[in-house]
Scaffold this active site. Structure first.
Site, mmCIF file in Angstrom:
data_model
loop_
_atom_site.group_PDB
_atom_site.id
_atom_site.type_symbol
_atom_site.label_atom_id
_atom_site.label_comp_id
_atom_site.label_asym_id
_atom_site.label_seq_id
_atom_site.Cartn_x
_atom_site.Cartn_y
_atom_site.Cartn_z
ATOM 1 C CB THR A 13 -1.951 27.075 1.524
ATOM 2 O OG1 THR A 13 -0.985 26.386 2.295
ATOM 3 C CG2 THR A 13 -3.195 27.282 2.357
ATOM 4 C CG ASP A 56 3.451 21.600 1.113
ATOM 5 O OD1 ASP A 56 2.566 21.580 1.973
ATOM 6 O OD2 ASP A 56 4.493 22.287 1.215
ATOM 7 C CB SER A 57 5.989 25.503 -2.098
ATOM 8 O OG SER A 57 6.098 26.077 -0.824
ATOM 9 C CB SER A 58 7.782 21.605 1.887
ATOM 10 O OG SER A 58 7.045 22.523 2.637
ATOM 11 C CB THR A 88 3.439 30.943 1.517
ATOM 12 O OG1 THR A 88 3.119 29.994 2.533
ATOM 13 C CG2 THR A 88 2.181 31.574 0.977
ATOM 14 C CG ASP A 89 5.773 26.398 3.616
ATOM 15 O OD1 ASP A 89 5.329 27.376 4.244
ATOM 16 O OD2 ASP A 89 5.398 25.230 3.849
ATOM 17 C CB CYS A 278 20.722 41.347 10.623
ATOM 18 S SG CYS A 278 21.689 41.451 12.096
#
Ligand code: ASP
Length: 342
Positions: A13, A56-58, A88-89, A278
């Site tokens: 992004t 895009d990091s995807s 960031t993904d 968790c």
């Protein structure tokens, strides 16, 4: 001599702009540079290299991690530090992956990106990139040694260890957190380094690994997971490793079919790592009856590892092509500060 930093631009992004359909798509770095005059004001030489077409990091794959590591190896002696500008993904996966590939790292490698593109009025790209560059260039006031010889991730105001990072936000600026390990530095008006948290190793030659084994799976348990679905994954012909996301402190069902599935996979040499769903806390195999049997089946307890570090560590360790007992032993060890052993 002036400090020199290499920015490896991968996409994300930070460097995107809207296309005609109103979707965000990556731009090239020259367009970014034009929007960031402050890059010229920094007291350092900043050079940029594209990893390939910005993505895009995807779309990031293990082959991209190997290319990032190879590029750092090739340029290692020419630059004082490295910044990887990344979406960031999957940034936490990439930072963890690079931490495993770059053994005996003696320079700083900082991943950063942004939530709002560099052209946006309220962009965080400029601040994140400028501070990441300063972090990558940081040296000890005493002795002038590299301040953070680690693969790390800078975002918003925190510098965190790369293999401890997790993307926790898609709407706010503080997108990353490190729940089980304190930040390495914080950027306020001044940059405050937390030297006690930084991993310092005796100086030795960088060793860059070049293989991941992608024959792995990631299975998240949920009440209702059926034998059919579990078997479909664990019985894949060439499966070599699997991260199991279990409950709480590493607990799982005790139904005989479940145990048998795990036992059969383990007996076939599949390396199984037990990681908690968790976000904070750790796996303690044996604390409850519902986890005590897992160690007997050869399942490795993941301690306080993140899922992102767990799956990349598994691909890395399996890539070393060792016997499964040796792979299990390595999975239980702290290789790059990714776990805190009790
Ligand atoms: N989809 C984008 C990416 O990961 C999101 C971002 O960079 O924030 O490339």
């Amino acid at each position: 001599m002036e400090t020199s930093i290499l920015v490896i631009y991968t996409g994300g992004t930070a460097g995107m702009a809207y296309n005609k359909r109103g979707e965000l798509v990556p731009m090239n770095f020259e367009q970014i540079r034009r929007k960031m005059p402050e890059l010229r004001q920094l007291n350092m030489a900043v050079e940029v290299v594209n990893l390939g077409e910005p993505i895009d990091s995807s779309n990031v794959m293990p082959a991209d991690w190997l290319r990032m590591a190879a590029l750092i190896a090739e340029k290692y002696d020419q630059y004082d530090g490295f910044v990887v500008l990344h979406g960031t993904d999957t940034m936490a996966y990439s930072a963890a992956a690079l931490s495993f590939l770059l053994e005996n790292l003696g320079k700083t490698v900082v991943f950063t990106g942004a939530q709002v593109p560099v052209g946006g009025i309220r962009t965080d790209a400029r601040r994140n990139l400028v501070t990441a560059l300063e972090m990558a260039a940081a040296r000890h006031p005493v002795g002038n040694t590299v301040r953070v010889p680690e693969v790390c991730l800078f975002f918003n105001d925190l510098l965190i260890r790369g293999n401890r990072a997790k993307k926790v936000e898609s709407q706010q600026y503080d997108a990353f957190r490190s729940e089980n390990y304190p930040p390495l530095a914080r950027a306020g008006i001044e940059l405050a380094f937390h030297d006690k948290q930084i991993r310092l190793l005796p100086a030795s030659k960088l060793h860059v690994h070049q293989r991941f084994d992608e024959r792995v799976a990631l299975i998240r348990l949920f009440p209702g997971l059926s034998e059919r679905v579990l078997r479909a994954q664990l019985e894949l012909d060439d499966l070599r490793g699997c991260v199991l996301e279990t409950y709480g402190s590493g607990n799982a069902p005790t139904a005989p079919w479940f145990l048998n599935c795990l036992r059969e996979a383990s007996d076939r040499g599949v390396v199984l790592l037990n990681v908690s769903q968790c976000e904070e806390g750790r796996v303690l195999q044996g604390r409850y009856e519902t986890s005590a049997y897992l160690s007997d089946l050869g399942i490795v307890g993941g301690d306080d590892i993140t899922v992102e570090a767990a799956i990349t560590k598994l691909m890395f360790v399996l890539g070393l092509a060792l016997e499964s007992t040796q792979s299990r032993r390595l999975m239980a060890q702290d290789l790059r500060g990714e776990i805190t052993l009790l």
